[in-house]
Motif scaffolding. Sequence first.
Motif, short mmCIF file in Angstrom:
data_model
loop_
_atom_site.label_atom_id
_atom_site.label_comp_id
_atom_site.label_asym_id
_atom_site.label_seq_id
_atom_site.Cartn_x
_atom_site.Cartn_y
_atom_site.Cartn_z
N ALA A 85 16.62 -16.47 -47.89
CA ALA A 85 18.02 -15.16 -47.39
C ALA A 85 17.24 -14.05 -47.37
O ALA A 85 16.29 -13.48 -46.54
N LEU A 86 18.70 -12.79 -46.89
CA LEU A 86 17.98 -11.81 -46.37
C LEU A 86 18.84 -10.47 -47.11
O LEU A 86 20.16 -11.14 -47.66
N PHE A 87 18.66 -9.36 -47.55
CA PHE A 87 18.80 -8.95 -47.68
C PHE A 87 19.10 -7.43 -47.68
O PHE A 87 17.05 -7.40 -46.92
N GLY A 88 19.66 -6.28 -47.57
CA GLY A 88 19.24 -5.03 -46.85
C GLY A 88 20.20 -4.34 -47.40
O GLY A 88 21.12 -4.41 -48.03
N HIS A 89 19.12 -2.99 -47.07
CA HIS A 89 20.32 -1.59 -48.28
C HIS A 89 20.62 -0.90 -47.45
O HIS A 89 19.51 -0.24 -46.69
N SER A 90 21.73 -0.13 -47.08
CA SER A 90 22.13 0.77 -46.29
C SER A 90 21.60 1.38 -44.94
O SER A 90 22.35 -0.16 -44.49
N MET A 91 20.94 1.16 -44.66
CA MET A 91 20.51 0.79 -42.54
C MET A 91 20.47 -0.49 -42.63
O MET A 91 20.80 -1.41 -42.02
N GLY A 92 19.71 -0.59 -43.87
CA GLY A 92 19.30 -2.33 -43.86
C GLY A 92 19.90 -3.29 -43.60
O GLY A 92 19.92 -4.56 -43.50
N SER A 93 21.10 -3.47 -43.91
CA SER A 93 22.68 -4.51 -44.35
C SER A 93 22.60 -4.70 -42.50
O SER A 93 22.97 -6.31 -42.34
N VAL A 94 22.71 -4.09 -42.43
CA VAL A 94 23.30 -3.54 -40.52
C VAL A 94 22.23 -4.67 -40.57
O VAL A 94 22.48 -5.97 -39.37
N LEU A 95 20.81 -4.75 -39.89
CA LEU A 95 19.53 -4.97 -39.88
C LEU A 95 19.72 -6.51 -39.96
O LEU A 95 19.20 -7.87 -39.80
N ALA A 96 20.02 -6.57 -41.61
CA ALA A 96 18.98 -8.10 -42.29
C ALA A 96 21.50 -8.88 -41.68
O ALA A 96 20.74 -9.97 -41.48
N HIS A 97 22.78 -8.41 -41.50
CA HIS A 97 23.51 -9.48 -41.03
C HIS A 97 23.46 -9.91 -39.64
O HIS A 97 23.46 -10.72 -39.51
N GLU A 98 22.53 -8.18 -38.66
CA GLU A 98 22.90 -9.37 -37.77
C GLU A 98 21.41 -9.98 -37.17
O GLU A 98 21.67 -10.62 -36.24
N PHE A 171 18.35 7.02 -38.25
CA PHE A 171 19.57 7.21 -38.51
C PHE A 171 20.07 7.11 -37.30
O PHE A 171 21.31 7.07 -37.44
N GLU A 172 19.47 7.41 -36.13
CA GLU A 172 20.35 7.46 -35.19
C GLU A 172 20.60 5.76 -34.96
O GLU A 172 21.80 5.38 -34.50
N LEU A 173 19.87 4.40 -35.44
CA LEU A 173 20.30 3.17 -35.34
C LEU A 173 21.26 2.90 -35.91
O LEU A 173 22.28 2.32 -35.48
N ASN A 174 21.14 3.69 -37.39
CA ASN A 174 22.51 2.94 -37.74
C ASN A 174 23.92 3.87 -37.66
O ASN A 174 24.62 3.57 -38.21
N GLU A 175 23.72 5.01 -36.84
CA GLU A 175 24.65 5.82 -36.67
C GLU A 175 25.16 5.80 -35.77
O GLU A 175 26.73 5.19 -35.18
N THR A 176 25.21 4.85 -34.63
CA THR A 176 25.63 4.04 -33.62
C THR A 176 25.50 2.51 -33.58
O THR A 176 25.85 1.78 -32.46
N TYR A 177 24.81 1.88 -33.96
CA TYR A 177 25.31 0.65 -34.41
C TYR A 177 27.56 0.25 -34.18
O TYR A 177 27.62 1.06 -35.10
N ARG A 178 26.97 -0.69 -33.17
CA ARG A 178 28.57 -1.73 -33.50
C ARG A 178 27.93 -3.22 -33.66
O ARG A 178 27.08 -3.22 -32.89
N PRO A 179 29.12 -3.82 -34.11
CA PRO A 179 28.89 -5.09 -34.46
C PRO A 179 28.31 -5.08 -32.75
O PRO A 179 29.01 -5.53 -31.95
N LEU A 180 27.29 -6.29 -33.17
CA LEU A 180 27.15 -7.59 -31.41
C LEU A 180 27.89 -8.58 -31.19
O LEU A 180 28.66 -9.62 -32.41
#
Length: 263
Positions: A85-98, A171-180
Amino acid sequence: MPDAWVQRPAEETGAPVRMFCFAHAGGGRGFFAPWRAALLPDVEVCPVVLPGRETRLRERPLTRVEDVVDRVCEVLPDHLDRPFALFGHSMGSVLAHETARALHGAGLGTPLGLFVSGRRAPHLPARRPPLHLLAEDAFVTEVARLGGTPHNILREPGLLRLFLPTLRADFELNETYRPLPGADLPCPVSAFVGADDPEAAPEELAGWRETTTHGFSLRVFHGDHFYLKGTPEELFAALRADLRRFGAHAAAPQPTGREGITP
């Protein structure tokens, strides 16, 4: 086999499920250290360590989600020899999701499920201007307000100079993220949030139901953005319960459309 990206336990645990954990901006394996013993023997906790922190402090941090996901997907298949399974918190959520989407899309493996915590759903707009563009003093003030960075780092100029580039890059990684590009996840998603989180409201976490063609659940815990610090027993109970549910879900006939989503 050990590598810089995935921190596995030194000895074989025999846990039936391996959970890869992605931390918040500025976070790393240390954030999940208390989880490792607490979740055994059911779950083997394996933090994912990004460049620019802890054992990788001298490496240049990455500022785009797709670059992180590409690198993680190069090394993670070596660790997928059991259900995961994958777990992500805050910024980690989008990394886990993608990462979950990329692994499945490439035929490398499909997680039992995805856990996301403390971040709005990918398709929802940000509620504030980006912080990574702020001048140093203002940026440090805002980071301190969030509470996830140790005070000794923020108060010690030498440590701050060392750590600030990584923190700003995150913060740049998280704030510039758009769904892939890619399809929705064919596995359940569980969303967690603190009731007093200033960064993400429960209704924003509820939007994660749009990212899966299978089951979805949302739980609200006492606390703020870092409700999950230390060894949060209520969260651990939820993780164990959901992993059992994910396992049963994976063994059952799968739905073919959005009818698999639960409220």
